[in-house]
Write an enzyme that holds these catalytic residues in place. Structure first.
Site, short mmCIF file in Angstrom:
data_model
loop_
_atom_site.label_atom_id
_atom_site.label_comp_id
_atom_site.label_asym_id
_atom_site.label_seq_id
_atom_site.Cartn_x
_atom_site.Cartn_y
_atom_site.Cartn_z
N GLY A 111 33.16 95.02 27.27
CA GLY A 111 32.92 95.44 25.89
C GLY A 111 33.67 96.70 25.50
O GLY A 111 33.39 97.30 24.47
N PRO B 275 41.22 102.40 15.29
CA PRO B 275 39.97 102.82 14.64
C PRO B 275 39.10 101.58 14.43
O PRO B 275 39.58 100.45 14.60
CB PRO B 275 40.45 103.38 13.30
CG PRO B 275 41.76 102.73 13.05
CD PRO B 275 42.37 102.44 14.40
N LEU C 141 37.95 98.63 12.84
CA LEU C 141 38.58 97.82 11.81
C LEU C 141 37.51 96.98 11.13
O LEU C 141 36.85 96.16 11.77
CB LEU C 141 39.67 96.93 12.44
CG LEU C 141 40.83 97.72 13.03
CD1 LEU C 141 41.79 96.80 13.78
CD2 LEU C 141 41.59 98.47 11.95
N GLY D 190 41.90 91.22 32.13
CA GLY D 190 40.94 91.12 33.23
C GLY D 190 39.56 90.74 32.72
O GLY D 190 39.39 90.29 31.58
N ALA D 191 38.58 90.87 33.60
CA ALA D 191 37.18 90.70 33.21
C ALA D 191 36.48 91.97 33.68
O ALA D 191 36.72 92.45 34.78
CB ALA D 191 36.59 89.47 33.89
N LYS E 139 44.14 84.83 30.34
CA LYS E 139 42.84 85.31 30.82
C LYS E 139 42.53 84.52 32.09
O LYS E 139 42.04 83.40 32.03
CB LYS E 139 41.78 85.03 29.74
CG LYS E 139 40.36 85.41 30.10
CD LYS E 139 40.05 86.84 29.75
CE LYS E 139 38.59 87.15 30.07
NZ LYS E 139 38.25 88.56 29.79
N GLY F 107 36.85 96.89 24.75
CA GLY F 107 37.93 96.63 23.79
C GLY F 107 39.16 95.96 24.37
O GLY F 107 40.21 95.92 23.73
N LYS F 108 39.04 95.38 25.58
CA LYS F 108 40.21 94.74 26.21
C LYS F 108 40.79 93.62 25.34
O LYS F 108 42.01 93.52 25.19
CB LYS F 108 39.83 94.12 27.57
CG LYS F 108 39.43 95.11 28.64
CD LYS F 108 39.13 94.41 29.96
CE LYS F 108 38.00 93.41 29.89
NZ LYS F 108 36.66 94.01 29.68
N THR F 109 39.91 92.81 24.79
CA THR F 109 40.39 91.63 24.06
C THR F 109 41.09 92.04 22.77
O THR F 109 42.18 91.54 22.45
CB THR F 109 39.22 90.68 23.77
OG1 THR F 109 38.62 90.31 25.01
CG2 THR F 109 39.69 89.43 23.04
N1 LIG Z 1 38.51 98.97 16.86
C1 LIG Z 1 37.59 98.00 16.67
N2 LIG Z 1 37.27 97.59 15.43
C2 LIG Z 1 36.35 96.61 15.25
N3 LIG Z 1 35.71 95.98 16.26
C3 LIG Z 1 35.99 96.35 17.52
C4 LIG Z 1 36.94 97.37 17.80
N4 LIG Z 1 37.03 97.53 19.15
C5 LIG Z 1 36.18 96.64 19.69
N5 LIG Z 1 35.55 95.94 18.71
C6 LIG Z 1 34.55 94.88 18.92
O1 LIG Z 1 33.74 95.25 20.02
C7 LIG Z 1 33.45 94.11 20.81
C8 LIG Z 1 33.93 94.33 22.24
O2 LIG Z 1 35.35 94.38 22.25
P1 LIG Z 1 36.22 93.42 23.19
O3 LIG Z 1 37.65 93.61 22.82
O4 LIG Z 1 35.71 92.01 23.14
O5 LIG Z 1 35.89 94.07 24.62
P2 LIG Z 1 36.16 93.50 26.10
O6 LIG Z 1 37.25 92.48 25.99
O7 LIG Z 1 36.56 94.70 26.90
O8 LIG Z 1 34.86 92.92 26.58
C9 LIG Z 1 34.11 92.91 20.13
O9 LIG Z 1 33.19 92.27 19.29
C10 LIG Z 1 35.22 93.57 19.33
O10 LIG Z 1 35.61 92.80 18.24
MG LIG Z 2 37.41 90.54 26.61
#
Ligand SMILES: Nc1ncnc2c1ncn2[C@@H]1O[C@H](COP(=O)(O)OP(=O)(O)O)[C@@H](O)[C@H]1O
Ligand SMILES: [Mg+2]
Length: 214
Positions: A13, A192, A194, A109-110, A37, A15-17
């Protein structure tokens, strides 16, 4: 040997994705890119490949759909055990063994770097095997300095190349400075919050990434 970047995070959670999707936008300007992935847990509800495909408006060839898909939303070692499969780094890298350059791979990664894959291997073993420089996705909120510095220390211990940190969340200049100074690392991008999060808003932010991976 693949060319590309491995996107890890300080945590699940972190922000990797969204960072991977942003990197697709940013780097396809210059070269053919492809997202991968290798291990998706919680596959009943989570599909990072589909998220990146949508957020980065990917073409079919920009997504590599092969990988292990485990239904339960748990650490890979446990999700695998419950699915009665064994994950190994050897098996995980097999689908990409036949590729050389191009494309430029964006691998997600995971969890974080020390998440177990099985009884003896961790995510960092997959990272080390792939020999890709790493982008660390980190939050901006309280606790992130510690998590980010620990992640960097683990990567350095294994002599993994660090391409930079990308921060996601409400911007915080002090956090960024502390990570750069103590981590001896560059923050190469900031996302930031979004709202709305769309391919267009993400692409706009991604263009500011100061990333050099020639
Ligand atoms: N800068 C951002 N603006 C809006 N939503 C974000 C932002 N960064 C992360 N999120 C949201 O937070 C959640 C976790 O981010 P995600 O990229 O899925 O993390 P991870 O892949 O590391 O598990 C998702 O729902 C993602 O859309
Ligand atoms: Mg992810």
């Amino acid at each position: 040997v693949l060319r590309g970047l491995f996107v890890t995070g300080t945590d699940t959670g972190a922000g990797k994705t969204i960072v991977a999707a942003a990197l697709m936008h940013r780097l396809r300007r210059e070269r053919a890119v492809r997202y991968w992935k290798p291990v998706q847990t919680g596959a009943e509800q989570d599909d990072d490949t589909a998220v990146v495909s949508g957020l980065a408006a990917c073409t079919e060839t920009e997504v590599f759909a092969q990988g292990v898909r485990l239904p339960r939303p748990l650490s890979p070692h446990l999700a695998a055990r419950l699915a009665r499969v064994t994950l190994t780094v050897d098996d995980l890298v097999r689908p990409v063994a036949r590729f050389s350059t191009p494309p430029f791979w964006i691998v997600e990664g995971a969890g974080g770097v020390l998440v177990p894959l099985n009884d003896r291997e961790l995510m960092i073993d997959l990272i080390a095997r792939l020999q890709l420089p790493v982008i660390v996705a980190a939050r901006t909120t309280l606790g992130t300095i510690n998590h980010t510095l620990m992640t960097l220390a683990s990567l350095r211990e294994r002599e993994v190349a660090i391409a930079g940190v990308i921060l996601s969340g409400p911007l915080n200049a002090e956090t960024r400075l502390a990570i750069e100074a103590h981590g001896r690392v560059r923050v190469v991008g900031e996302l930031p919050i979004l709202a709305p999060l769309t391919p267009e808003t993400l692409k706009h932010c991604a263009q500011q990434f100061d990333i050099d991976c020639a």
